[in-house]
Design a protein around this motif. Structure first.
Motif, PDB file in Angstrom:
ATOM      1  N   MET A 266     -10.733  -5.725  -2.202  1.00 19.06           N
ATOM      2  CA  MET A 266      -9.995  -4.879  -2.903  1.00 19.06           C
ATOM      3  C   MET A 266      -9.763  -3.383  -2.051  1.00 19.06           C
ATOM      4  O   MET A 266      -8.721  -2.678  -2.114  1.00 19.06           O
ATOM      5  CB  MET A 266     -10.048  -4.699  -4.186  1.00 19.06           C
ATOM      6  N   VAL A 267     -10.827  -3.112  -1.766  1.00 18.49           N
ATOM      7  CA  VAL A 267     -10.956  -1.887  -1.034  1.00 18.49           C
ATOM      8  C   VAL A 267     -10.403  -1.862   0.056  1.00 18.49           C
ATOM      9  O   VAL A 267      -9.406  -0.914   0.496  1.00 18.49           O
ATOM     10  CB  VAL A 267     -12.516  -1.535  -0.577  1.00 18.49           C
ATOM     11  N   GLY A 268     -10.284  -2.870   0.792  1.00 13.91           N
ATOM     12  CA  GLY A 268      -9.252  -3.088   2.169  1.00 13.91           C
ATOM     13  C   GLY A 268      -8.073  -3.218   1.896  1.00 13.91           C
ATOM     14  O   GLY A 268      -7.380  -2.589   2.578  1.00 13.91           O
ATOM     15  N   ALA A 269      -7.781  -3.897   0.872  1.00 12.11           N
ATOM     16  CA  ALA A 269      -6.187  -4.445   0.615  1.00 12.11           C
ATOM     17  C   ALA A 269      -5.527  -3.127   0.225  1.00 12.11           C
ATOM     18  O   ALA A 269      -4.399  -2.734   0.440  1.00 12.11           O
ATOM     19  CB  ALA A 269      -6.191  -5.360  -0.772  1.00 12.11           C
TER      20      ALA A 269
ATOM     21  N   GLY B 119      -3.644  -9.026  -2.456  1.00 18.25           N
ATOM     22  CA  GLY B 119      -5.140  -8.673  -2.538  1.00 18.25           C
ATOM     23  C   GLY B 119      -5.789  -7.955  -3.521  1.00 18.25           C
ATOM     24  O   GLY B 119      -6.670  -7.296  -3.430  1.00 18.25           O
ATOM     25  N   GLY B 120      -5.038  -8.264  -4.561  1.00 18.96           N
ATOM     26  CA  GLY B 120      -5.477  -7.566  -5.752  1.00 18.96           C
ATOM     27  C   GLY B 120      -4.741  -6.299  -6.156  1.00 18.96           C
ATOM     28  O   GLY B 120      -5.103  -5.855  -7.400  1.00 18.96           O
ATOM     29  N   THR B 121      -3.958  -5.928  -5.548  1.00 20.22           N
ATOM     30  CA  THR B 121      -3.660  -4.647  -5.770  1.00 20.22           C
ATOM     31  C   THR B 121      -2.269  -4.584  -6.707  1.00 20.22           C
ATOM     32  O   THR B 121      -2.149  -3.369  -7.395  1.00 20.22           O
ATOM     33  CB  THR B 121      -2.842  -3.803  -4.363  1.00 20.22           C
TER      34      THR B 121
ATOM     35  N   ALA C 100      -0.990   0.792  -0.929  1.00 24.73           N
ATOM     36  CA  ALA C 100      -1.106   0.663  -2.333  1.00 24.73           C
ATOM     37  C   ALA C 100      -0.790   2.111  -2.945  1.00 24.73           C
ATOM     38  O   ALA C 100      -1.694   3.031  -2.678  1.00 24.73           O
ATOM     39  CB  ALA C 100      -1.851   0.007  -3.000  1.00 24.73           C
ATOM     40  N   GLN C 101       0.192   2.258  -4.097  1.00 27.47           N
ATOM     41  CA  GLN C 101       0.269   3.562  -4.904  1.00 27.47           C
ATOM     42  C   GLN C 101      -0.708   3.719  -5.812  1.00 27.47           C
ATOM     43  O   GLN C 101      -1.357   4.774  -5.955  1.00 27.47           O
ATOM     44  CB  GLN C 101       1.351   3.548  -5.633  1.00 27.47           C
TER      45      GLN C 101
END
Length: 334
Positions: free
Chosen positions: A105-108, A81-83, A114-115
């Motif tokens: 990306m906010v949701g992903a 998701g882009g992370t 995500a770190q």
């Protein structure tokens, strides 16, 4: 009381957006002089062809055409998701780097735990947005959004809604709709039956095959089938109706106090020097006001959602907080 206003900015932010847009129009249009940024790296955190990739490559072309950068390159870094791309840029050492990102990306970040987080980057600007649409098969018994919501309330997971990836824009809108209906937060995850597909083609096939009750996606994904009479649009998710579906009410008009748009923007590496941040912000602001970019918006059917500087910082902070609440309600994060 408004349940969520993810796609809408407070009055002060709207005013700042307008002023920033005016400045961009005055400054943009192609300086023709020496570019302040010789080499710009644009990172697209997804594979070729999608919305983020189209945005990054349009920026590359238009910024070079307008003389806003000497040279721009696009690199695709796909995954989660882009992370994955986000992790690469959060601690990047080249200050002349932009990461294309947005609501997905906010949701992903939340669902992938995500770190690297968006808060570890330097926000530069929001650029575009697209409304979502809620549709049903042409022979569906649902005549409006209220019919759909009432059926979910009464029959829970017997009613299915399809859309993109879990925790993405489509899933978030489904959760917001139930929030706005007054459904208690603790009940939403037990009532909502969301069927995620990785591509719009799969969700469309499920709808046309009457394998799901309803679908949610960007307007452009379903507009053709609505026009052909194969699907029926119940509502769009923005503040105003869209030209592609002029007879389709907004969720607000339908009685649900929800506004959500799938926005896209750019951030830069964290801990930028002020001068580097200013150079990037200026270049993107001038892009937003340029003739080339306005032509791109028209060609792509993207809505102009330009917001930069501290105003974008504030918007992004609020957007992250709002999406966290929705994802908790639909059971994707604790």
């Amino acid at each position: 009381m408004r349940v969520m206003r993810t796609g809408a900015a407070p009055v002060g932010i709207v005013l700042a957006l307008t002023l920033a847009g005016c400045s961009a129009l005055e400054a943009g249009g192609g300086s023709g002089g020496d570019a302040a940024i010789d080499d710009l790296s644009i990172v697209v955190p997804a594979g070729p062809g999608g919305g983020w990739d189209q945005t990054g490559r349009a920026m590359q072309t238009d910024m070079q055409e307008e003389g806003l950068v000497g040279n721009a390159t696009v690199t695709n870094v796909d995954g989660a998701g882009g992370t994955v791309g986000l992790a690469n840029i959060a601690n990047a050492t080249d200050p002349n780097t932009l990461l294309v990102m947005g609501l997905v990306m906010v949701g992903a970040v939340e669902t992938n735990e995500a770190q690297a987080r968006i808060e570890h980057t330097t926000p530069i600007a929001r650029l575009t947005e697209e409304q979502e649409v809620i549709v049903v098969p042409a022979n569906s018994p649902y005549k409006n959004v209220e019919d759909l919501v009432e059926d979910i309330t009464e029959n829970g997971k017997d009613v299915s809604i399809t859309g993109g990836s879990a925790g993405g824009t489509d899933h978030i809108l489904a959760g917001m709709l139930l929030q706005a209906s007054g459904m208690p937060s603790e009940h939403i995850q037990n009532k909502l039956n969301y069927i995620a597909y990785s591509g719009g083609g799969e969700s469309l096939a499920a709808l046309l095959g009457n394998n799901v009750s309803a679908g949610i996606s960007g307007v452009s994904e379903y507009a053709e089938q609505v026009a052909a009479g194969e699907l029926r649009a119940l509502a769009v998710s923005g503040e105003e109706r869209v030209d592609a579906l002029p007879d389709t009410p907004t969720l607000t008009e339908a009685g649900y106090d929800v506004v959500l748009t799938n926005w896209r923007g750019v951030v830069a590496p964290g801990n930028l020097e002020d001068a580097d941040k200013e150079a990037l912000t200026t270049a993107v602001t001038e892009l937003a006001g340029s003739e080339a970019w306005q032509a791109t918006l028209e060609e792509k059917g993207w809505d102009d959602a330009f917001l930069a500087g501290d105003e974008f910082d504030t918007y992004l902070e609020g957007n992250i907080a709002e999406i966290q609440v929705v994802l908790q309600d639909i059971g994707l994060i604790q």
